[in-house]
Design a protein around this motif. Sequence first.
Motif, short mmCIF file in Angstrom:
data_model
loop_
_atom_site.label_atom_id
_atom_site.label_comp_id
_atom_site.label_asym_id
_atom_site.label_seq_id
_atom_site.Cartn_x
_atom_site.Cartn_y
_atom_site.Cartn_z
N SER A 12 0.82 -1.22 0.00
CA SER A 12 0.00 0.00 0.00
C SER A 12 0.85 1.26 0.00
CB SER A 12 -0.93 0.02 1.22
OG SER A 12 -0.17 0.03 2.40
N VAL A 13 0.23 2.34 -0.45
CA VAL A 13 0.84 3.67 -0.44
C VAL A 13 0.25 4.43 0.74
CG1 VAL A 13 1.09 5.85 -1.69
CG2 VAL A 13 1.13 3.69 -2.94
N MET A 14 1.12 5.00 1.58
CA MET A 14 0.66 5.73 2.75
C MET A 14 1.15 7.17 2.69
SD MET A 14 1.48 2.78 5.55
CE MET A 14 3.17 2.67 4.96
N LEU A 15 0.25 8.11 2.92
CA LEU A 15 0.59 9.53 2.98
C LEU A 15 0.45 10.00 4.42
CD1 LEU A 15 -1.48 10.90 -0.05
CD2 LEU A 15 0.82 9.93 -0.06
N SER A 16 1.27 10.96 4.82
CA SER A 16 1.13 11.58 6.14
C SER A 16 1.55 13.04 6.04
CB SER A 16 1.96 10.83 7.19
OG SER A 16 3.32 10.90 6.87
N TRP A 17 1.03 13.85 6.95
CA TRP A 17 1.31 15.28 6.95
C TRP A 17 1.05 15.82 8.35
CZ3 TRP A 17 -2.44 12.71 4.27
CH2 TRP A 17 -3.75 12.84 4.72
N ALA A 18 1.56 17.01 8.60
CA ALA A 18 1.37 17.66 9.89
C ALA A 18 -0.05 18.24 9.96
CB ALA A 18 2.40 18.77 10.07
N ALA A 19 -0.63 18.20 11.15
CA ALA A 19 -1.95 18.78 11.35
C ALA A 19 -1.90 20.28 11.10
CB ALA A 19 -2.44 18.49 12.76
N VAL A 20 -2.97 20.81 10.55
CA VAL A 20 -3.07 22.25 10.30
C VAL A 20 -4.16 22.80 11.22
CG1 VAL A 20 -3.65 24.00 8.59
CG2 VAL A 20 -2.33 21.98 7.92
N VAL A 21 -3.82 23.84 11.99
CA VAL A 21 -4.77 24.46 12.90
C VAL A 21 -5.97 24.98 12.11
CG1 VAL A 21 -5.14 26.33 14.56
CG2 VAL A 21 -2.97 25.07 14.54
N GLY A 22 -7.17 24.63 12.55
CA GLY A 22 -8.39 25.09 11.90
C GLY A 22 -8.88 24.18 10.78
N ALA A 23 -8.12 23.15 10.46
CA ALA A 23 -8.54 22.24 9.40
C ALA A 23 -9.74 21.41 9.86
CB ALA A 23 -7.39 21.31 9.01
N THR A 24 -10.72 21.26 9.00
CA THR A 24 -11.86 20.39 9.30
C THR A 24 -11.70 19.04 8.62
OG1 THR A 24 -13.10 21.35 7.46
CG2 THR A 24 -13.45 22.31 9.65
N GLU A 25 -10.96 19.02 7.50
CA GLU A 25 -10.66 17.77 6.81
C GLU A 25 -9.55 18.02 5.79
OE1 GLU A 25 -14.47 16.71 5.20
OE2 GLU A 25 -14.28 18.08 3.51
N TYR A 26 -9.11 16.95 5.16
CA TYR A 26 -8.06 17.02 4.15
C TYR A 26 -8.54 16.28 2.91
CZ TYR A 26 -5.40 18.16 8.33
OH TYR A 26 -4.97 18.74 9.50
N ASN A 27 -8.41 16.91 1.75
CA ASN A 27 -8.76 16.28 0.49
C ASN A 27 -7.51 15.71 -0.15
OD1 ASN A 27 -11.49 16.86 0.63
ND2 ASN A 27 -11.32 18.74 -0.56
N ILE A 28 -7.62 14.48 -0.64
CA ILE A 28 -6.50 13.84 -1.34
C ILE A 28 -6.90 13.68 -2.80
CG2 ILE A 28 -5.12 11.73 -1.54
CD1 ILE A 28 -6.57 12.18 1.74
N TYR A 29 -6.02 14.11 -3.67
CA TYR A 29 -6.23 13.98 -5.11
C TYR A 29 -5.19 13.01 -5.66
CZ TYR A 29 -8.98 18.19 -4.43
OH TYR A 29 -9.90 19.10 -3.99
N ARG A 30 -5.57 12.23 -6.67
CA ARG A 30 -4.65 11.26 -7.24
C ARG A 30 -4.81 11.26 -8.76
NH1 ARG A 30 -4.81 4.68 -6.69
NH2 ARG A 30 -6.18 4.88 -8.47
N ALA A 31 -3.67 11.11 -9.45
CA ALA A 31 -3.69 11.03 -10.91
C ALA A 31 -2.50 10.21 -11.38
CB ALA A 31 -3.65 12.43 -11.52
N THR A 32 -2.46 9.90 -12.66
CA THR A 32 -1.35 9.14 -13.24
C THR A 32 -0.36 10.04 -13.96
OG1 THR A 32 -2.69 8.70 -15.19
CG2 THR A 32 -2.69 7.01 -13.47
N THR A 33 -0.58 11.34 -13.92
CA THR A 33 0.37 12.29 -14.48
C THR A 33 0.85 13.22 -13.38
OG1 THR A 33 -1.42 13.79 -15.11
CG2 THR A 33 -0.66 12.25 -16.79
#
Length: 95
Positions: A12-33
């Motif tokens: 599997s591919v796993m992404l991680s990032w630092a929390a952002v103050v005030g964030a309600t959610e995070y959108n992940i986009y994926r493409a082949t280019t």
Amino acid sequence: STPPTIAVGTGSVMLSWAAVVGATEYNIYRATTPYFTPATPYATTTDTTWTDPDANALGDPAANYYYIVRVVNNCAESTGLQRLGEFDFTLVPGS
């Protein structure tokens, strides 16, 4: 801010990032280019880690995936373009 990171787990591919103050959610986009324009989110999460549910995201040298993570708050979605890529390579014996 700390840029997102990408790692390869067991199939599997796993992404991680630092929390952002005030964030309600995070959108992940994926493409082949690599330089795609984000349109419809591939996934949405409230966590700061995410694993691609596509069992075929790894293992095919002809299909590499690129990801963008954007922060969403009560007002809008960020316009940041931190790109991450997943690459598979073919191993040739004797090379």
